[in-house]
Design an enzyme around this catalytic site. Structure first.
Site, PDB file in Angstrom:
ATOM      1  CB  SER A 233     -17.204 -24.733   8.293  1.00 56.38           C
ATOM      2  OG  SER A 233     -18.264 -24.131   8.915  1.00 56.38           O
TER       3      SER A 233
ATOM      4  CD  GLU B  61     -10.867 -29.659   5.405  1.00 57.08           C
ATOM      5  OE1 GLU B  61     -10.800 -30.800   5.568  1.00 57.08           O
ATOM      6  OE2 GLU B  61     -11.764 -28.940   5.389  1.00 57.08           O
TER       7      GLU B  61
ATOM      8  CG  ASN C 294     -15.168 -28.992  10.555  1.00 61.12           C
ATOM      9  OD1 ASN C 294     -14.286 -29.236  11.452  1.00 61.12           O
ATOM     10  ND2 ASN C 294     -15.792 -27.956   9.815  1.00 61.12           N
TER      11      ASN C 294
ATOM     12  CG  HIS D  23     -12.909 -25.227   5.772  1.00 59.71           C
ATOM     13  ND1 HIS D  23     -13.038 -26.412   6.597  1.00 59.71           N
ATOM     14  CD2 HIS D  23     -13.611 -24.470   6.652  1.00 59.71           C
ATOM     15  CE1 HIS D  23     -13.649 -26.365   7.693  1.00 59.71           C
ATOM     16  NE2 HIS D  23     -14.008 -25.272   7.718  1.00 59.71           N
TER      17      HIS D  23
HETATM   18  P1  NAI Z   1     -19.118 -14.310  11.994  1.00 60.55           P
HETATM   19  O1  NAI Z   1     -20.452 -14.104  12.202  1.00 60.55           O
HETATM   20  O2  NAI Z   1     -18.295 -13.978  13.215  1.00 60.55           O
HETATM   21  O3  NAI Z   1     -18.743 -13.153  10.808  1.00 60.55           O
HETATM   22  C1  NAI Z   1     -19.520 -13.016   9.760  1.00 60.55           C
HETATM   23  C2  NAI Z   1     -19.574 -11.753   9.193  1.00 60.55           C
HETATM   24  O4  NAI Z   1     -20.035 -11.473   7.888  1.00 60.55           O
HETATM   25  C3  NAI Z   1     -20.316 -10.610  10.253  1.00 60.55           C
HETATM   26  O5  NAI Z   1     -19.259  -9.535  10.480  1.00 60.55           O
HETATM   27  C4  NAI Z   1     -21.206 -10.082   9.266  1.00 60.55           C
HETATM   28  O6  NAI Z   1     -21.464  -8.845   9.596  1.00 60.55           O
HETATM   29  C5  NAI Z   1     -20.744 -10.145   7.967  1.00 60.55           C
HETATM   30  N1  NAI Z   1     -21.533 -10.336   6.696  1.00 60.55           N
HETATM   31  C6  NAI Z   1     -22.869 -11.122   6.725  1.00 60.55           C
HETATM   32  N2  NAI Z   1     -23.377 -10.876   5.497  1.00 60.55           N
HETATM   33  C7  NAI Z   1     -22.813 -10.038   4.888  1.00 60.55           C
HETATM   34  C8  NAI Z   1     -22.956  -9.629   3.732  1.00 60.55           C
HETATM   35  N3  NAI Z   1     -23.816  -9.812   2.805  1.00 60.55           N
HETATM   36  N4  NAI Z   1     -21.875  -8.687   3.429  1.00 60.55           N
HETATM   37  C9  NAI Z   1     -20.692  -8.177   4.013  1.00 60.55           C
HETATM   38  N5  NAI Z   1     -20.385  -8.928   5.210  1.00 60.55           N
HETATM   39  C10 NAI Z   1     -21.367  -9.683   5.869  1.00 60.55           C
HETATM   40  O7  NAI Z   1     -18.958 -15.653  11.392  1.00 60.55           O
HETATM   41  P2  NAI Z   1     -17.668 -16.572  11.081  1.00 60.55           P
HETATM   42  O8  NAI Z   1     -17.473 -17.422  12.309  1.00 60.55           O
HETATM   43  O9  NAI Z   1     -16.467 -15.739  10.810  1.00 60.55           O
HETATM   44  O10 NAI Z   1     -17.992 -17.567   9.957  1.00 60.55           O
HETATM   45  C11 NAI Z   1     -18.075 -17.164   8.512  1.00 60.55           C
HETATM   46  C12 NAI Z   1     -17.835 -18.093   7.886  1.00 60.55           C
HETATM   47  O11 NAI Z   1     -16.515 -18.845   7.817  1.00 60.55           O
HETATM   48  C13 NAI Z   1     -18.983 -19.221   8.004  1.00 60.55           C
HETATM   49  O12 NAI Z   1     -19.318 -19.618   6.524  1.00 60.55           O
HETATM   50  C14 NAI Z   1     -18.719 -20.120   8.822  1.00 60.55           C
HETATM   51  O13 NAI Z   1     -19.287 -21.575   8.452  1.00 60.55           O
HETATM   52  C15 NAI Z   1     -17.178 -20.318   8.211  1.00 60.55           C
HETATM   53  N6  NAI Z   1     -15.958 -20.799   9.191  1.00 60.55           N
HETATM   54  C16 NAI Z   1     -16.179 -20.467  10.422  1.00 60.55           C
HETATM   55  C17 NAI Z   1     -15.404 -21.109  11.534  1.00 60.55           C
HETATM   56  C18 NAI Z   1     -15.349 -20.774  12.919  1.00 60.55           C
HETATM   57  O14 NAI Z   1     -14.614 -21.526  13.831  1.00 60.55           O
HETATM   58  N7  NAI Z   1     -16.126 -19.660  13.459  1.00 60.55           N
HETATM   59  C19 NAI Z   1     -14.171 -22.124  11.273  1.00 60.55           C
HETATM   60  C20 NAI Z   1     -14.175 -22.345   9.726  1.00 60.55           C
HETATM   61  C21 NAI Z   1     -15.066 -21.675   8.935  1.00 60.55           C
END
Ligand code: NAI
Length: 683
Positions: free
Chosen positions: A426, A459, A497, A447
């Protein structure tokens, strides 16, 4: 049946084909010329009028209306035909043409049947309602609705009167006020249509109605009683209250006009028909309706971005099964794609799969087969075996440059040569990630917004090294998974954003100055936002807000309010852990109703003008291709008041000098952050 069909009177018809069967039943096939979908355009109406004139002279046994398009029955009126209408009188003349057609069908001296398969909306539904019978296929693609309210009007070809006659005021008004389409089964249940059959039996069913012409059952007594003059005022006031929770009359007059129409004229068919046309004519020329039509075309413009190439990956692999990755994977499976989802451990994946099950059930409800099929399409894959066969790998792991780069280097050698690598980051610029790849051109940003199932926008981020074909394919993929793809240049915060953040930061700053959160949120919802910025920050999570804000504050010099930092350090993260700016009970913010402000206008100005100023900056920097795409991104990515037509459209329609003068006053009082961006002269 078909081999005995004869085609008659085919001359002079561009859109309709007329065929008679051996029972002398006239089958009128609509296949609008040069259009993928059927619309009830002026030309289509005129041709149908000429057919009716012919039937009036030589009465067939019955008339059946059907579509020859694969895309569905009729999508509604041709919206582009009512945008040039400038005066109410022009709108009224336009509507009278539709009314005359519907009345003509209604009084034709032989049975008329509308045979519906696929989408049937707006004018298509009104045309069907004017027929004696409606039979529809029970196919999942068949949806029937009157969505005019979404365009700032209500049905105007007699649909208000006839839908109420078919299914009573409660079901019909609910359908018109929400604009929601229903399946054919649901339509049968509420009495909107007469029969719902499998597609293979549709013709036979239409024929049976045409030949037997059974008496139509009126709605049940209780349903009819709801329209009684005695009950209407009470029911109307309840409807107003319900609508008021989502739309204010000064922003969205159409639902209120529809309720007035029903309350005052439901007892008199002729008057209600006359008043319906007058009401729609007065709505068509309002700024809200014009802007909502604009928003409709913005949606088409975004879909068109994804039509330049056709790209349907045979397999999608998602890495990271957290909030975003898990939801992206289940969304793609719902959309029919074969998907594998990877996370660090089987335990984490078990949670991802549990959430996916809940999403499938929510989406498909009691359709167990659809739930089972979606479940079959989503494979938990903690070793990442799916990487080798995926056409697109979507990464949604922690927001950390080093962790993401390490992952890319380990997976790239296993990816297919032409597979796309998409990141859901993001806030990280693509160029900070792509240079670790052997093929940097394959990295694109996809995104998604949270919650994935509800937010329509995605996006598509183009980095300086991203291949054009990868961008085109990603846009097509976005469209093919049912989202609105917006091409955006890689830059801090991308588009949505970046524009949202100054508005949220201003809100948080105001709370730190002592202005109650409730007042700040009210100022925004008064403007027409679906949710206030403080509640939004709590919903997104204050930790996530802070991390995006940090990146933007470094890149664009936005100051970070102290309270965001202190609250996250105190683990007050918002809705997800029960407390942020508000406390949460059963997932709902507990708000103090006894707060007042004597300068809520200034609160609103501070919020909205920071957002507008940032939108202007994005236009100047060319973050997206044009001002319409900025408006589209902000509306579909944040829910920004759709009746305004978007932030830049808002500036165009309001006195620019006044807005700039308010900015100057705010700059005097609150400093630099209200300095006019140089891009204002481009708007
Ligand atoms: P989250 O913390 O809920 O999920 C991340 C997941 O990735 C975790 O389950 C973790 O175990 C897994 N993970 C981490 N390293 C790993 C690896 N090397 N191999 C496999 N799995 C791995 O995070 P979230 O919120 O889902 O965010 C994920 C991405 O999406 C980030 O880049 C964030 O910036 C982006 N994003 C988040 C938004 C939100 O509202 N939470 C909105 C838009 C984008």
């Amino acid at each position: 049946m078909s081999n005995k069909m004869t085609t008659k009177q085919a001359d002079n018809l561009n859109h309709w084909k007329l065929r008679y069967d051996e029972n002398n039943i006239a089958w009128c096939h609509l296949d609008m010329l040069d259009s993928r979908a059927n619309l009830l355009s002026v030309a289509v109406i005129e041709e149908l009028n000429s057919l009716l004139e012919h039937f009036e002279k030589q009465l067939p046994q019955a008339v059946i209306l059907l579509s020859d398009k694969n895309s569905g029955f009729i999508f509604g009126a041709d919206i582009s035909e009512f945008t040039p209408l400038e005066t109410q009188q022009q709108a009224l003349d336009f509507l009278h043409r539709g009314h005359a057609l519907m009345n003509r069908i209604e009084i034709l001296a032989c049975p008329t049947v509308s045979m519906v398969h696929g989408n049937c909306f707006g004018g298509g539904t009104e045309l069907s309602l004017a027929c004696n019978y409606i039979v529809a296929s029970d196919d999942a693609s068949t949806k029937i609705g009157l969505p005019e309210i979404k365009l700032g009007i209500h049905p105007g070809y007699g649909g208000t009167v006839r839908s109420i006659e078919h299914c009573g005021p409660l079901a019909a008004m609910n359908m018109m006020l929400t604009g929601r389409a229903v399946s054919s089964r649901a339509a049968k249940k509420i009495g909107l249509i007469d029969e719902c059959v499998p597609l293979r039996q549709l013709k036979r069913a239409a024929l049976a109605f045409a030949l037997r012409a059974p008496a139509r059952k009126p709605p049940r007594l209780l349903t009819r009683l709801a329209s009684h003059a005695l009950f209407r005022p009470l029911l109307a006031s309840q409807m107003r209250k319900q609508v008021g929770r989502k739309a204010r009359p000064q922003h969205y007059p159409a639902p209120y006009k529809l309720i007035d129409l029903w309350q005052h004229y439901a007892g008199n068919r002729t008057r209600m028909l006359e008043q319906e046309a007058l009401s729609v004519a007065s709505l068509t020329t309002t700024q809200a309706a014009r802007n909502l039509v604009k928003v409709f075309f913005l949606q088409t413009k975004l879909k068109d971005q994804g039509k330049k190439t056709d790209y349907k990956p045979a397999h999608v692999h998602v890495i990271g099964g957290g909030i975003m990755g898990g939801d992206i994977a289940s969304w793609c499976a719902i959309q029919g794609f074969s998907v594998s989802v990877q996370d660090q451990s089987p335990e984490r994946l078990a949670k991802t799969m549990q959430r996916a099950q809940a999403s499938f059930k929510k989406k498909f409800k009691r359709n167990r087969r659809a739930v089972r099929d979606a479940t079959d399409r989503l494979i938990p894959d903690h070793r990442g075996d799916g990487i080798t066969r995926a056409d697109i790998v979507i990464e949604a792991i922690f927001e950390d440059v080093a962790v993401k780069r390490e992952l890319y280097q380990s997976i790239e050698p296993r990816m297919k040569t032409d597979a796309i690598l998409a990141t859901n980051t993001s806030s990280i610029k693509l160029e900070d990630l792509s240079d670790c790849l052997q093929k940097p051109g394959r990295l694109v940003g996809l995104h998604f917004f949270n919650p994935v199932a509800l937010m329509p926008l995605v996006e598509i981020i183009r980095g300086p090294q991203t291949d054009e074909q990868v961008v085109a394919r990603s846009l097509a993929f976005g469209k093919n998974i049912g989202k609105l793809p917006l091409p955006v240049k890689s830059s801090p915060g991308f588009l949505v954003n970046r524009i949202l953040m100054p508005y949220i930061l201003e809100a948080v700053t105001m709370v730190s100055e002592g202005i109650p959160a409730e007042i700040v949120d009210k100022a925004a919802t008064d403007f027409g936002m679906p949710m206030g910025p403080i509640e939004l920050a709590d919903t997104v999570g204050l930790d996530i807000c802070k991390s995006v804000a940090l990146i933007l504050s470094t890149a664009l010099g936005m100051a970070l309010p102290d309270n965001l930092d202190t609250m996250t350090k105190a683990n007050l993260l918002g809705k997800k852990n029960g407390e942020g700016f508000y406390k949460y009970r059963n997932g709902k913010a507990v708000k103090n109703k006894n707060v007042h402000s004597d300068n809520i206008q200034q609160v609103q100005d501070r919020l909205i003008l920071r957002l507008l100023n940032e939108a202007v900056a994005c236009l100047r920097e060319g973050i997206v291709e044009d001002s319409e795409l900025i408006d589209a991104g902000v509306i579909f990515g944040t829910g920004f008041a759709p009746f305004t037509g978007g932030p830049l459209n808002y500036i165009k329609q309001h006195n620019k000098e006044n807005l700039q003068a308010t900015m100057a006053t705010l700059e005097n009082r609150f400093g630099e952050k209200f300095k006019l961006d140089a891009g204002w002269e481009l708007v």
